[in-house]
Design an enzyme around this catalytic site. Structure first.
Site, PDB file in Angstrom:
ATOM      1  N   SER A 221       0.846  -1.191   0.000  1.00 20.76           N
ATOM      2  CA  SER A 221       0.000   0.000   0.000  1.00 20.76           C
ATOM      3  C   SER A 221       0.875   1.232   0.000  1.00 20.76           C
ATOM      4  O   SER A 221       1.781   1.346   0.811  1.00 20.76           O
ATOM      5  CB  SER A 221      -0.881   0.006   1.248  1.00 20.76           C
ATOM      6  OG  SER A 221      -1.717  -1.123   1.256  1.00 20.76           O
TER       7      SER A 221
ATOM      8  N   GLY B 297      -1.293  -3.230  16.187  1.00 21.57           N
ATOM      9  CA  GLY B 297      -1.969  -1.944  16.071  1.00 21.57           C
ATOM     10  C   GLY B 297      -2.676  -1.813  14.733  1.00 21.57           C
ATOM     11  O   GLY B 297      -3.801  -1.333  14.648  1.00 21.57           O
TER      12      GLY B 297
ATOM     13  N   ARG C  55     -38.116   4.402   0.354  1.00 22.88           N
ATOM     14  CA  ARG C  55     -38.524   3.538  -0.755  1.00 22.88           C
ATOM     15  C   ARG C  55     -39.883   2.901  -0.434  1.00 22.88           C
ATOM     16  O   ARG C  55     -40.040   2.237   0.576  1.00 22.88           O
ATOM     17  CB  ARG C  55     -37.475   2.435  -0.932  1.00 22.88           C
ATOM     18  CG  ARG C  55     -37.857   1.328  -1.893  1.00 22.88           C
ATOM     19  CD  ARG C  55     -37.893   1.778  -3.311  1.00 22.88           C
ATOM     20  NE  ARG C  55     -38.154   0.670  -4.244  1.00 22.88           N
ATOM     21  CZ  ARG C  55     -38.234   0.822  -5.564  1.00 22.88           C
ATOM     22  NH1 ARG C  55     -38.082   2.015  -6.098  1.00 22.88           N
ATOM     23  NH2 ARG C  55     -38.461  -0.211  -6.332  1.00 22.88           N
TER      24      ARG C  55
ATOM     25  N   PHE D 100     -41.904  -3.025   6.863  1.00 24.96           N
ATOM     26  CA  PHE D 100     -41.963  -4.489   6.887  1.00 24.96           C
ATOM     27  C   PHE D 100     -41.055  -5.015   7.991  1.00 24.96           C
ATOM     28  O   PHE D 100     -39.927  -4.569   8.171  1.00 24.96           O
ATOM     29  CB  PHE D 100     -41.527  -5.083   5.550  1.00 24.96           C
ATOM     30  CG  PHE D 100     -42.482  -4.800   4.436  1.00 24.96           C
ATOM     31  CD1 PHE D 100     -42.145  -3.920   3.424  1.00 24.96           C
ATOM     32  CD2 PHE D 100     -43.732  -5.412   4.392  1.00 24.96           C
ATOM     33  CE1 PHE D 100     -43.033  -3.646   2.384  1.00 24.96           C
ATOM     34  CE2 PHE D 100     -44.624  -5.146   3.360  1.00 24.96           C
ATOM     35  CZ  PHE D 100     -44.267  -4.264   2.353  1.00 24.96           C
TER      36      PHE D 100
ATOM     37  N   GLU E 152      -3.281  -7.427   6.323  1.00 23.68           N
ATOM     38  CA  GLU E 152      -2.787  -7.303   7.697  1.00 23.68           C
ATOM     39  C   GLU E 152      -2.978  -8.631   8.440  1.00 23.68           C
ATOM     40  O   GLU E 152      -3.154  -8.666   9.651  1.00 23.68           O
ATOM     41  CB  GLU E 152      -3.490  -6.149   8.433  1.00 23.68           C
ATOM     42  CG  GLU E 152      -3.340  -4.849   7.663  1.00 23.68           C
ATOM     43  CD  GLU E 152      -2.870  -3.663   8.479  1.00 23.68           C
ATOM     44  OE1 GLU E 152      -2.671  -3.787   9.692  1.00 23.68           O
ATOM     45  OE2 GLU E 152      -2.698  -2.581   7.877  1.00 23.68           O
TER      46      GLU E 152
END
Lengths: 251, 359
Positions: B135, B217, B244, B254, B340
């Site tokens: 990254s 961490g 909606r 519902f 990770e």
């Protein structure tokens, strides 16, 4: 120079306001509160004056119940040096606020009092003007620019008035109220938010300031503005003129 | 939040915005004040990153990775290294990347093959190898590289601070990912990269411990991002189903929809509590902190991804369109169960702790 900034805790500007069913006011329970935006701008200006070396201390002040502490912590997080909480649960109107500020000004002796031009909850636009009157200090309201020279005992305030921009030179001590375009307030940095927790907030009561809180205003009713009505097709120009004159009363 | 969709669409890495955030103290949450850090705890971080991830999971996730690198130096660096390296990291004048994974070592991280060898007559290390899925790869200025200085296995690994401009350092092409598109990801290639001794973080052989402690961490931070993203999805879904209308009423009327929303919120809240619990354990250096972090990461990333997916379903056909933000959260959260440390490895970490505790 010491600058005192008065800030008000109001409903956050982004919240959808709801009027209470009994029309006595607006719903404030569980509603997000924040520092009045114009007060933030006033505080930002005070901080900039300190950073430019014109002031040594910025004291932020608020009045009301225990939740004022939140607003004061925000002010401290932005960078104010210390805070004063005038503790009261009474409903406060501009004249009372001005009297309380006078009490504080007598003990703190600031050289400049900065406020927001008005609060977004009552839009009163009175406190700054009233406190200037009570203290017999010059006032520069609707400030869109504040300028000081090093070592000077006066301040130049540019004001937004209906006709344009007016420039006033005020002898210190003076009252200045902040308008929207005066500055863009800073975000509090994370370290400052943490440091603010340790800065002092001193408490004082209206009695200690020698002010008796009286109800000079009574809120009769709070209602929503009328909902927008559906449009009406008119048959002729005459009918339009008639409606504009007699119904909408705009001509 | 106003820009997240655009950054995702254009694969734009918002460096200027990250720098502004650093100006507010977000660049070195866990670093000391003396090097420009904010001196905050992991519990604070859990709250902060959740709020940021609510708006943009991908960018916040990179911010957490940068913070993980800075805090690694804060904890394991010498005082000189702290002073030399951290200021530019906390201000995000320099961006950091964490380089552990390789094409042939993911879950089996200790088998990594990047080497760092010394030659006679020099205290420099020469690094050779390739890191994958990094990254910030290509854009970051600083690469924390785990490389082998000694024997096979975890005890032979060391941690190095490598400058982007080092001769021999190059990057693969930018990966085209399903999510996390506002973050660059690429492989990092080390071809006889010379690294001076003062850039060795910690001692030789300590690298794996450093890497794993950083991940404790990091796992909490990633889980926090999942919680933030999932909370957005719950709010968005509730907003959508309230307006909606089908079969004559809003679909929130519902009972199935109501039950679904209740379950979604329960998962988010449970995740949040586990994450905060793990953060507090890490702050107090509890012996079970690593297992706690693994547990929080495993649970939160799984459950919050499901919540996002459920939120997409509640949006019906509109959920599949990019006009609605929920699909981006599904795409962004999908990788949290993988990086990770995969959720499978999280179970390995937990089980190892459980077995050791019983022994």
């Amino acid at each position: 120079m010491k600058i005192m900034v008065a800030v008000k805790r109001v409903i956050d500007y982004a919240v959808k306001i709801r009027v209470k069913a009994d029309k006595s006011g607006v719903e404030t329970t569980n509603v997000k509160m924040a520092m009045n935006p114009f007060c933030e701008i006033a505080l930002e200006e005070a901080l900039r004056l300190r950073e430019a070396g014109h002031a040594k201390e910025v004291v932020v002040v608020s009045m009301g119940g225990p939740q004022c502490a939140e607003t004061l912590r925000t002010g401290l997080a932005m960078g104010a040096d210390r805070a004063i909480h005038v503790s009261t649960t009474e409903l406060l109107h501009p004249l009372t606020v001005a009297k309380l500020l006078r009490g504080l000004a007598e003990s703190e002796k600031p050289n400049m009092l900065l406020l927001g031009k008005q609060a977004i909850d009552d839009d009163a636009n009175q406190t700054g003007q009233m406190i200037a009157g009570l203290l017999h200090w010059p006032q520069g309201t609707f400030a869109s620019k504040v300028a000081m020279e090093k070592g000077s005992d006066s301040v130049v305030v540019e004001r937004e008035v209906d006709g344009g921009l007016e420039s006033l030179k005020l002898q210190l001590p003076a009252v200045i109220t902040a308008d929207l375009r005066l500055n863009q307030p800073r975000y509090a940095t994370l370290p400052n938010i943490m440091k603010a927790k340790k800065k002092p907030i001193s408490q004082v009561t209206p009695e200690q300031l020698g002010v008796k809180i009286s109800r000079d205003l009574e809120i009769v009713e709070v209602i929503e503005p009328p909902k927008r009505k559906a449009g009406v097709m008119v048959a002729s120009v005459d009918e339009l003129l008639d409606k504009l004159k007699n119904e909408a009363r705009v001509i | 939040m106003p820009f997240a969709a655009q950054w995702d669409e254009q694969k734009h890495f918002p460096v200027e915005v990250l720098r502004k955030a650093a100006g507010l103290g977000f660049g070195g949450l866990y670093c000391g004040h003396d090097v420009g850090g904010s001196g905050l705890s992991r519990a604070d971080g859990a709250v902060i990153f959740e709020a940021l991830a609510y708006a943009d999971v991908s960018t916040t996730a990179y911010l957490t990775i940068h913070n993980m690198c800075a805090s690694l130096i804060e904890r394991y660096g010498t005082e000189d290294q702290r002073q030399d390296f951290l200021r530019e990291l906390t201000s995000m004048d320099l961006l950091a990347s964490y380089c552990l994974t390789e094409p042939n070592s993911g879950s089996d991280a200790a088998s990594l093959q990047t080497t760092a060898r010394r030659q006679a007559g020099s205290t420099d290390y020469i690094l050779n190898g390739e890191k994958a899925f990094i990254s910030g790869g290509g854009a970051a200025d600083v690469y924390l590289v785990m490389a082998r200085t000694g024997e096979a296995g975890p005890k032979g690994i060391s941690c190095f601070y490598v400058d982007k401009d080092s001769k021999g350092l190059s990057f693969g092409r930018q990966e085209d990912k399903l999510g996390w598109r506002s973050q660059p990801t690429s492989s990092v290639i080390l071809d006889d990269v010379r690294v001076p001794e003062r850039c060795l973080i910690g001692k030789e052989g300590e690298g794996f411990t450093i890497a794993m402690s950083a991940l404790d961490g990091g796992r909490i931070n990633i889980a926090t991002c999942s919680v933030g993203g999932a909370q957005f999805c719950v709010d968005a879904a509730q907003g959508y189903v309230s307006t909606r209308k089908q079969f004559g009423k809003a679909i929130i009327d519902f009972q199935n929809t109501q039950f679904k929303l209740a379950d979604m919120l329960t998962k988010v809240q449970a995740s949040r509590c586990l994450v905060l619990n793990a953060a507090t354990a890490l702050d107090s250096k509890a012996p079970w902190a690593s297992a706690s972090a693994a547990m929080a990461k495993r649970f939160a990333t799984d459950e919050c991804y499901n919540v996002a997916n459920d939120a997409l379903q509640l949006h019906g056909g509109y959920g599949y369109l990019k006009d609605y933000a929920v699909e981006r959260y599904v795409r962004d959260l999908r990788v949290h169960t993988i990086l990770e440390g995969t959720n499978e490895i999280m179970r390995v970490v937990m089980a190892r702790h459980m077995i050791k505790s019983q022994a």
